[in-house]
Design an enzyme around this catalytic site. Structure first.
Site, PDB file in Angstrom:
ATOM      1  N   SER A   1      -7.600  34.436  17.155  1.00 48.57           N
ATOM      2  CA  SER A   1      -7.597  33.291  18.065  1.00 48.57           C
ATOM      3  C   SER A   1      -7.611  33.731  19.535  1.00 48.57           C
ATOM      4  O   SER A   1      -7.150  34.823  19.879  1.00 48.57           O
ATOM      5  CB  SER A   1      -6.355  32.426  17.825  1.00 48.57           C
ATOM      6  OG  SER A   1      -6.226  32.121  16.461  1.00 48.57           O
TER       7      SER A   1
HETATM    8  N1  SAM Z   1      -3.972  33.581  14.310  1.00 55.07           N
HETATM    9  C1  SAM Z   1      -4.821  34.537  13.645  1.00 55.07           C
HETATM   10  C2  SAM Z   1      -4.940  35.782  14.481  1.00 55.07           C
HETATM   11  O1  SAM Z   1      -4.258  35.888  15.500  1.00 55.07           O
HETATM   12  O2  SAM Z   1      -5.721  36.654  14.113  1.00 55.07           O
HETATM   13  C3  SAM Z   1      -6.163  33.970  13.387  1.00 55.07           C
HETATM   14  C4  SAM Z   1      -6.211  33.093  12.225  1.00 55.07           C
HETATM   15  S1  SAM Z   1      -7.841  32.701  11.763  1.00 55.07           S
HETATM   16  C5  SAM Z   1      -8.359  31.632  13.030  1.00 55.07           C
HETATM   17  C6  SAM Z   1      -7.493  31.617  10.409  1.00 55.07           C
HETATM   18  C7  SAM Z   1      -7.064  32.328   9.153  1.00 55.07           C
HETATM   19  O3  SAM Z   1      -6.638  31.331   8.222  1.00 55.07           O
HETATM   20  C8  SAM Z   1      -8.167  33.120   8.459  1.00 55.07           C
HETATM   21  O4  SAM Z   1      -7.768  34.439   8.299  1.00 55.07           O
HETATM   22  C9  SAM Z   1      -8.312  32.417   7.112  1.00 55.07           C
HETATM   23  O5  SAM Z   1      -8.648  33.283   6.041  1.00 55.07           O
HETATM   24  C10 SAM Z   1      -6.947  31.807   6.947  1.00 55.07           C
HETATM   25  N2  SAM Z   1      -6.868  30.683   5.998  1.00 55.07           N
HETATM   26  C11 SAM Z   1      -7.716  29.650   5.831  1.00 55.07           C
HETATM   27  N3  SAM Z   1      -7.262  28.829   4.868  1.00 55.07           N
HETATM   28  C12 SAM Z   1      -6.091  29.357   4.433  1.00 55.07           C
HETATM   29  C13 SAM Z   1      -5.149  28.971   3.436  1.00 55.07           C
HETATM   30  N4  SAM Z   1      -5.278  27.872   2.687  1.00 55.07           N
HETATM   31  N5  SAM Z   1      -4.058  29.754   3.263  1.00 55.07           N
HETATM   32  C14 SAM Z   1      -3.874  30.876   4.006  1.00 55.07           C
HETATM   33  N6  SAM Z   1      -4.739  31.289   4.945  1.00 55.07           N
HETATM   34  C15 SAM Z   1      -5.838  30.533   5.160  1.00 55.07           C
END
Ligand code: SAM
Length: 217
Positions: A61
């Site tokens: 992010s």
């Molecule tokens: N905040 C994180 C960082 O600093 O790197 C970035 C997060 S990224 C925008 C969103 C993440 O949510 C991805 O790695 C994705 O695989 C995960 N994700 C999506 N759906 C999910 C779920 N149901 N349970 C757990 N993780 C999930």
């Protein structure tokens, strides 16, 4: 490249200049080496004002969004926090600097493994990471003082509201697959919820039982 200079500039120009004034959040952003959480070829962009790819069609992010979401939770240090969407582990590291314990869920095993490695390297040991569908929360460890969801969902899963402590705060992007609004929810003492919209945002989809049903095509 001197990463600590780049990091200081990032905090001054992207975080403080845009109104984030929680000194603990500012210090955490100064302390966490964001360049370790991005791919080697992108390290020179680690302190730029945006999100970056981390593989598996996912992103780390934007620093400002990490700051806004973290500051909105008003953390004091004693909290147990649920994070959904570990991704690179960067937001996890920022939270770990600020609270007692972070429970972080990631659905993609390779990302969870990579994040774990970097967080261990940084000696951040107050973090539990689980590979699972985070849309159902983490019942065994509930209730949480705060919940931070780093992926966008069409609505707020009821499980998050159920797993929130009284006076607890939940922050997450809510909207369609392309754009969302950052929503802050507070659980009042009478068990009712107060909801506030903070700003527009763009997150990857939250995929699972209580989010979107599949990966985008
Ligand atoms: N905040 C994180 C960082 O600093 O790197 C970035 C997060 S990224 C925008 C969103 C993440 O949510 C991805 O790695 C994705 O695989 C995960 N994700 C999506 N759906 C999910 C779920 N149901 N349970 C757990 N993780 C999930």
């Amino acid at each position: 490249m001197d990463y600590s200079v780049a990091r200081r500039r990032m905090v001054e120009q992207q975080i403080v200049a845009r109104g984030i004034d929680d000194s603990r959040v500012i210090q955490a952003l100064l302390d966490v080496p964001r360049h370790l959480f991005v791919e080697p070829g992108l390290q020179s962009h680690a302190y730029s004002d945006g999100s970056l790819p981390i593989g598996e069609k996912q992103t780390i992010s934007q620093p400002y969004i990490v700051a806004v979401m973290t500051a909105a939770l008003g953390l004091s240090g004693s909290e147990r926090v649920l994070e959904v969407g570990t991704g690179s582990g960067y937001q996890t590291a920022v939270l770990a600097k600020l609270v007692k314990r972070v429970y972080s869920i990631e659905r993609i095993p390779s990302l969870a493994a990579k994040a774990r490695r970097i967080l261990d390297q940084l000696r951040l040991y107050n973090i539990n990471i689980k590979i699972a569908d985070g849309t159902i929360g983490w019942q065994d460890q509930a209730p949480f003082d705060a919940i931070l969801v780093a992926a966008g969902s069409p609505e707020i899963p009821q499980k998050y509201l159920d797993q929130l402590e009284i006076n607890g705060k939940l922050i997450m992007p809510v909207g369609n697959r392309e754009t969302q609004e950052l929503v802050l929810v507070i659980k009042r003492e009478d068990g009712r919820f107060v909801q506030q919209t903070l700003m527009g945002c763009r997150f990857v989809p939250l995929i699972g039982e209580n989010g979107w049903q599949s990966d985008p095509v």
